[in-house]
Design an enzyme around this catalytic site. Structure first.
Site, PDB file in Angstrom:
ATOM      1  N   ARG A  64       0.669  -1.348   0.186  1.00  0.00           N
ATOM      2  CA  ARG A  64      -0.185  -0.100   0.037  1.00  0.00           C
ATOM      3  C   ARG A  64       0.727   1.185   0.021  1.00  0.00           C
ATOM      4  O   ARG A  64       0.403   2.182  -0.692  1.00  0.00           O
ATOM      5  CB  ARG A  64      -1.047   0.016   1.031  1.00  0.00           C
ATOM      6  CG  ARG A  64      -1.901   1.214   0.996  1.00  0.00           C
ATOM      7  CD  ARG A  64      -2.945   0.958   2.204  1.00  0.00           C
ATOM      8  NE  ARG A  64      -3.622  -0.306   2.371  1.00  0.00           N
ATOM      9  CZ  ARG A  64      -4.435  -0.900   1.431  1.00  0.00           C
ATOM     10  NH1 ARG A  64      -4.904  -0.089   0.464  1.00  0.00           N
ATOM     11  NH2 ARG A  64      -5.036  -1.851   1.645  1.00  0.00           N
ATOM     12  N   MET A  89     -11.545   1.449  -5.671  1.00  0.00           N
ATOM     13  CA  MET A  89     -11.686   0.446  -4.735  1.00  0.00           C
ATOM     14  C   MET A  89     -10.661   0.126  -3.953  1.00  0.00           C
ATOM     15  O   MET A  89     -10.171  -1.159  -3.851  1.00  0.00           O
ATOM     16  CB  MET A  89     -12.321  -0.634  -5.270  1.00  0.00           C
ATOM     17  CG  MET A  89     -13.715  -0.522  -6.054  1.00  0.00           C
ATOM     18  SD  MET A  89     -14.906   0.287  -4.817  1.00  0.00           S
ATOM     19  CE  MET A  89     -16.506  -0.312  -5.699  1.00  0.00           C
ATOM     20  N   ARG A  90      -9.989   0.983  -3.283  1.00  0.00           N
ATOM     21  CA  ARG A  90      -8.829   0.908  -2.496  1.00  0.00           C
ATOM     22  C   ARG A  90      -8.648   1.767  -1.485  1.00  0.00           C
ATOM     23  O   ARG A  90      -9.045   2.871  -1.296  1.00  0.00           O
ATOM     24  CB  ARG A  90      -7.328   1.013  -3.368  1.00  0.00           C
ATOM     25  CG  ARG A  90      -6.967   0.231  -4.011  1.00  0.00           C
ATOM     26  CD  ARG A  90      -5.673   0.390  -4.636  1.00  0.00           C
ATOM     27  NE  ARG A  90      -4.431   0.692  -3.886  1.00  0.00           N
ATOM     28  CZ  ARG A  90      -3.852  -0.472  -3.455  1.00  0.00           C
ATOM     29  NH1 ARG A  90      -4.209  -1.586  -3.908  1.00  0.00           N
ATOM     30  NH2 ARG A  90      -2.793  -0.134  -2.519  1.00  0.00           N
ATOM     31  N   ASN A 106     -14.717  11.186  -1.690  1.00  0.00           N
ATOM     32  CA  ASN A 106     -15.298   9.932  -1.913  1.00  0.00           C
ATOM     33  C   ASN A 106     -16.788   9.850  -2.332  1.00  0.00           C
ATOM     34  O   ASN A 106     -17.485  10.680  -1.431  1.00  0.00           O
ATOM     35  CB  ASN A 106     -14.812   8.718  -1.047  1.00  0.00           C
ATOM     36  CG  ASN A 106     -15.261   7.553  -1.421  1.00  0.00           C
ATOM     37  OD1 ASN A 106     -14.907   6.929  -2.567  1.00  0.00           O
ATOM     38  ND2 ASN A 106     -15.711   6.647  -0.594  1.00  0.00           N
ATOM     39  N   HIS A 108     -19.924   7.262  -2.231  1.00  0.00           N
ATOM     40  CA  HIS A 108     -20.402   5.963  -1.836  1.00  0.00           C
ATOM     41  C   HIS A 108     -21.911   5.633  -1.863  1.00  0.00           C
ATOM     42  O   HIS A 108     -22.746   6.625  -1.504  1.00  0.00           O
ATOM     43  CB  HIS A 108     -19.982   5.530  -0.041  1.00  0.00           C
ATOM     44  CG  HIS A 108     -20.171   4.333   0.150  1.00  0.00           C
ATOM     45  ND1 HIS A 108     -19.394   3.069  -0.404  1.00  0.00           N
ATOM     46  CD2 HIS A 108     -21.116   3.522   0.777  1.00  0.00           C
ATOM     47  CE1 HIS A 108     -19.772   2.029   0.362  1.00  0.00           C
ATOM     48  NE2 HIS A 108     -20.863   2.285   0.893  1.00  0.00           N
ATOM     49  N   LEU A 143     -12.443   3.172   6.464  1.00  0.00           N
ATOM     50  CA  LEU A 143     -13.148   2.795   5.209  1.00  0.00           C
ATOM     51  C   LEU A 143     -14.359   3.762   5.361  1.00  0.00           C
ATOM     52  O   LEU A 143     -15.444   3.302   6.206  1.00  0.00           O
ATOM     53  CB  LEU A 143     -13.464   1.195   5.258  1.00  0.00           C
ATOM     54  CG  LEU A 143     -14.315   0.642   4.063  1.00  0.00           C
ATOM     55  CD1 LEU A 143     -13.475   0.796   2.870  1.00  0.00           C
ATOM     56  CD2 LEU A 143     -14.568  -0.644   4.197  1.00  0.00           C
TER      57      LEU A 143
END
Ligand code: GAR
Length: 199
Positions: A64, A89-90, A106, A108, A143
């Site tokens: 990462r 998607m990380r 982001n 979602h 996340l």
């Protein structure tokens, strides 16, 4: 004109919606680069066809921290000021996030904190909620977790499949992502703890 860096992993429809808002004069920004972490990401091809800088930095098998340093170098090279994750998607490392404090967004496909992670629309259907939606938020090290900028509800219909529900949510995603970018670039907000207060 603020320079956006858009990170994708797949189809890239949110990237296209942002590009369309800019082209229509509804969002004052420019897309400096589109970066994909999967060579097969359809959005990279679309970006190239539309004349944007589109770069693939494959993430498979990379640590990462190593990957994120490559990503940072690419974004810096293009003078990126705001990073927009659009189906990327990380998880990003703390090192990356520190480089762009409150400058990473982001989108979602759920009303966070409900249904974080993968397959949010399927999670919503399986849970049996009557209302789900989508969220644009600042990115932190966790996340789908940072302060929320905009959310929009979307009803779940009895006959919905993952596909029909996802399509209904996606229409709202395309609308609110540009709106959230406009808010952040406009600077007329403050972050108080977890709350993003507008005006
Ligand atoms: C979108 O529905 C986005 O909200 C979701 O992936 C899709 C990407 O579509 N993102 C996540 O689930 C992030 N956790 P797109 O490539 O067509 O923009």
């Amino acid at each position: 004109m603020k320079r956006l860096g858009i990170l994708i992993s797949g189809r890239g429809s949110n990237f296209e919606a942002i590009a369309d808002s800019i082209a229509a004069g509804e969002l004052e920004a420019s897309i400096a680069v589109v970066v994909g972490n999967r060579p097969e990401a359809r959005g990279l091809e679309t970006a190239r066809q539309r004349g944007f800088n589109a770069v693939c930095i494959p993430s498979k098998g990379l640590d990462r921290e190593v990957y994120d340093r490559m990503l940072l170098a690419e974004l810096r090279q293009h003078g990126v000021e705001l990073v927009c994750l659009a189906g990327f998607m990380r998880l990003l490392s703390a090192t990356f996030i520190r480089e762009y404090p409150n400058r990473i967004l982001n989108i979602h496909p759920s009303l966070l904190p409900a249904f974080p992670g993968l397959d949010a629309q399927r999670q919503a259907l399986e849970h049996g909620v009557k209302i789900t939606g989508c969220t644009v938020h600042f990115v932190d090290e966790y996340l789908d977790a940072g302060p929320i900028i905009i959310q929009t509800p979307v009803p779940v219909m009895d006959g919905d499949t993952v596909e029909t529900l996802s399509a209904r949510i996606l229409r709202e995603e395309h609308r609110i992502y540009s709106e959230a970018i406009r808010i952040v670039l406009g600077g007329d907000y403050r972050i108080e703890g977890r709350r993003v207060v507008l005006g």
